[in-house]
Design a protein around this motif. Structure first.
Motif, PDB file in Angstrom:
ATOM      1  N   SER A 194       0.889  -1.269  -0.216  1.00 30.84           N
ATOM      2  CA  SER A 194      -0.012  -0.091   0.022  1.00 30.84           C
ATOM      3  C   SER A 194       0.848   1.258  -0.136  1.00 30.84           C
ATOM      4  N   ASP A 195       2.173   1.284   0.614  1.00 29.01           N
ATOM      5  CA  ASP A 195       2.848   2.483   0.604  1.00 29.01           C
ATOM      6  C   ASP A 195       3.482   2.643  -0.667  1.00 29.01           C
ATOM      7  N   LEU A 196       3.993   1.424  -1.354  1.00 25.62           N
ATOM      8  CA  LEU A 196       4.556   1.550  -2.854  1.00 25.62           C
ATOM      9  C   LEU A 196       3.394   2.256  -3.801  1.00 25.62           C
ATOM     10  N   ARG A 197       2.237   1.759  -3.533  1.00 26.27           N
ATOM     11  CA  ARG A 197       1.290   2.292  -4.661  1.00 26.27           C
ATOM     12  C   ARG A 197       0.750   3.625  -4.130  1.00 26.27           C
ATOM     13  N   TRP A 198       0.917   4.241  -2.767  1.00 21.87           N
ATOM     14  CA  TRP A 198       0.775   5.588  -2.639  1.00 21.87           C
ATOM     15  C   TRP A 198       1.718   6.276  -3.294  1.00 21.87           C
ATOM     16  N   ARG A 199       2.934   5.997  -3.138  1.00 26.79           N
ATOM     17  CA  ARG A 199       4.103   6.834  -3.759  1.00 26.79           C
ATOM     18  C   ARG A 199       4.057   6.763  -5.313  1.00 26.79           C
ATOM     19  N   LEU A 200       3.529   5.731  -6.038  1.00 26.14           N
ATOM     20  CA  LEU A 200       3.286   5.597  -7.285  1.00 26.14           C
ATOM     21  C   LEU A 200       2.059   6.663  -7.942  1.00 26.14           C
ATOM     22  N   ARG A 201       1.213   6.688  -6.857  1.00 24.71           N
ATOM     23  CA  ARG A 201       0.133   7.558  -7.414  1.00 24.71           C
ATOM     24  C   ARG A 201       0.625   9.234  -7.326  1.00 24.71           C
ATOM     25  N   GLN A 202       1.654   9.416  -6.437  1.00 29.39           N
ATOM     26  CA  GLN A 202       2.150  10.893  -6.076  1.00 29.39           C
ATOM     27  C   GLN A 202       2.900  11.167  -7.290  1.00 29.39           C
ATOM     28  N   LEU A 203       3.497  10.250  -8.068  1.00 27.17           N
ATOM     29  CA  LEU A 203       4.355  10.745  -9.181  1.00 27.17           C
ATOM     30  C   LEU A 203       3.554  11.268 -10.138  1.00 27.17           C
ATOM     31  N   PRO A 204       4.309  12.343 -11.109  1.00 28.62           N
ATOM     32  CA  PRO A 204       3.582  13.056 -11.946  1.00 28.62           C
ATOM     33  C   PRO A 204       3.351  12.266 -13.239  1.00 28.62           C
ATOM     34  N   ASN A 205       2.250  12.402 -14.170  1.00 27.80           N
ATOM     35  CA  ASN A 205       1.795  11.469 -15.068  1.00 27.80           C
ATOM     36  C   ASN A 205       2.666  11.681 -16.196  1.00 27.80           C
ATOM     37  N   GLU A 206       3.038  12.779 -16.525  1.00 28.29           N
ATOM     38  CA  GLU A 206       4.217  13.382 -17.483  1.00 28.29           C
ATOM     39  C   GLU A 206       5.609  14.072 -17.118  1.00 28.29           C
ATOM     40  N   ILE A 207       6.462  13.549 -17.557  1.00 24.18           N
ATOM     41  CA  ILE A 207       7.843  14.597 -17.085  1.00 24.18           C
ATOM     42  C   ILE A 207       8.362  15.062 -18.285  1.00 24.18           C
ATOM     43  N   GLU A 208       8.551  16.350 -18.223  1.00 25.26           N
ATOM     44  CA  GLU A 208       9.305  17.123 -19.434  1.00 25.26           C
ATOM     45  C   GLU A 208      10.701  17.139 -19.106  1.00 25.26           C
ATOM     46  N   PRO A 209      11.402  16.715 -20.399  1.00 22.86           N
ATOM     47  CA  PRO A 209      12.870  16.435 -20.237  1.00 22.86           C
ATOM     48  C   PRO A 209      13.533  17.652 -19.937  1.00 22.86           C
ATOM     49  N   PRO A 210      14.626  17.963 -19.307  1.00 21.00           N
ATOM     50  CA  PRO A 210      15.199  19.236 -18.996  1.00 21.00           C
ATOM     51  C   PRO A 210      15.799  20.091 -20.102  1.00 21.00           C
ATOM     52  N   ARG A 211      16.240  19.039 -21.140  1.00 26.05           N
ATOM     53  CA  ARG A 211      16.454  19.952 -22.302  1.00 26.05           C
ATOM     54  C   ARG A 211      16.014  19.238 -23.628  1.00 26.05           C
ATOM     55  N   ASP A 212      16.203  19.890 -24.734  1.00 24.66           N
ATOM     56  CA  ASP A 212      15.658  19.314 -26.235  1.00 24.66           C
ATOM     57  C   ASP A 212      16.787  17.957 -26.612  1.00 24.66           C
ATOM     58  N   LEU A 213      16.137  16.920 -26.748  1.00 21.65           N
ATOM     59  CA  LEU A 213      17.006  15.773 -26.745  1.00 21.65           C
ATOM     60  C   LEU A 213      17.433  15.590 -28.455  1.00 21.65           C
ATOM     61  N   TRP A 214      16.609  16.174 -29.181  1.00 26.29           N
ATOM     62  CA  TRP A 214      16.649  15.929 -30.644  1.00 26.29           C
ATOM     63  C   TRP A 214      18.256  16.148 -31.198  1.00 26.29           C
ATOM     64  N   PRO A 215      18.687  17.508 -30.791  1.00 30.91           N
ATOM     65  CA  PRO A 215      20.034  17.913 -31.301  1.00 30.91           C
ATOM     66  C   PRO A 215      20.923  16.769 -30.989  1.00 30.91           C
ATOM     67  N   GLY A 216      21.164  16.046 -29.703  1.00 28.81           N
ATOM     68  CA  GLY A 216      21.935  14.944 -29.502  1.00 28.81           C
ATOM     69  C   GLY A 216      21.847  13.634 -30.410  1.00 28.81           C
ATOM     70  N   ILE A 217      20.404  13.556 -30.704  1.00 31.92           N
ATOM     71  CA  ILE A 217      20.107  12.289 -31.401  1.00 31.92           C
ATOM     72  C   ILE A 217      20.714  12.639 -32.890  1.00 31.92           C
ATOM     73  N   ALA A 218      20.283  13.650 -33.304  1.00 33.23           N
ATOM     74  CA  ALA A 218      20.775  14.144 -34.692  1.00 33.23           C
ATOM     75  C   ALA A 218      22.073  13.916 -34.938  1.00 33.23           C
ATOM     76  N   ALA A 219      22.917  14.673 -33.765  1.00 34.69           N
ATOM     77  CA  ALA A 219      24.590  14.392 -34.033  1.00 34.69           C
ATOM     78  C   ALA A 219      25.000  12.949 -34.222  1.00 34.69           C
ATOM     79  N   ARG A 220      24.195  12.012 -33.429  1.00 33.44           N
ATOM     80  CA  ARG A 220      24.885  10.690 -33.337  1.00 33.44           C
ATOM     81  C   ARG A 220      24.487   9.903 -34.886  1.00 33.44           C
TER      82      ARG A 220
END
Length: 156
Positions: free
Chosen positions: A4-30
């Motif tokens: 029940s503690d684990l379920r309560w903690r999972l419910r507290q997590l946000p549904n979506e997380i925005e990455p701290p920066r744009d990931l596309w330039p790094g993918i394109a460089a590789r």
């Protein structure tokens, strides 16, 4: 930690997380600069055009209208002879129009008439079958003979 503690903690997590920066330039460089292109094959287009043309010609040849054969002189002679036999038969049979025919003879007369029609159809289908003229002549003769007997005697 309980379930029940684990379920309560999972419910507290946000549904979506925005990455701290744009990931596309790094993918394109590789990625490689550009994928190698296949060389253009001009002959493949010509080959497909030739195959299409061959298919079209083959279909046209298969669907062509058959040539009209010139009439065979022997076949024309057989047809004229059959027509003459039929006219003579119909003229002779016309002499018995209106005469009562005995009822028991009706099936035999109908069979002979049907046979004559089938022989004429066979002659139309194969005008070179001269032997059918003899069959037609005999069928007409039997039909006339039976009609004459029936007309001559009331108990035929």
């Amino acid at each position: 930690m309980s379930q029940s503690d684990l379920r309560w903690r999972l419910r507290q997590l946000p549904n979506e997380i925005e990455p701290p920066r744009d990931l596309w330039p790094g993918i394109a460089a590789r990625l490689p600069a550009q994928a190698p292109r296949r060389p253009h094959r001009r002959w493949l287009g010509g080959l497909s055009l030739a195959a299409s043309l061959a298919l079209g010609l083959g279909l046209a040849w298969q669907l062509r209208v058959p040539e009209v054969a010139r009439p065979d002189p022997q076949a024309e002679l057989v047809q004229r002879e059959a027509d003459a036999l039929t006219r003579e038969y119909e003229a002779a049979l016309g002499n018995f129009d209106g005469l009562p025919m005995p009822e028991p003879l009706a099936p035999a007369l109908a069979t002979l008439d049907s046979s004559a029609g089938e022989i004429r159809a066979a002659l139309d289908a194969d005008p070179q079958a001269r032997y059918l003229l003899g069959k037609l002549r005999r069928t007409y003769a039997r039909r006339l003979e039976l009609t004459q007997r029936a007309a001559g005697s009331p108990h035929a």
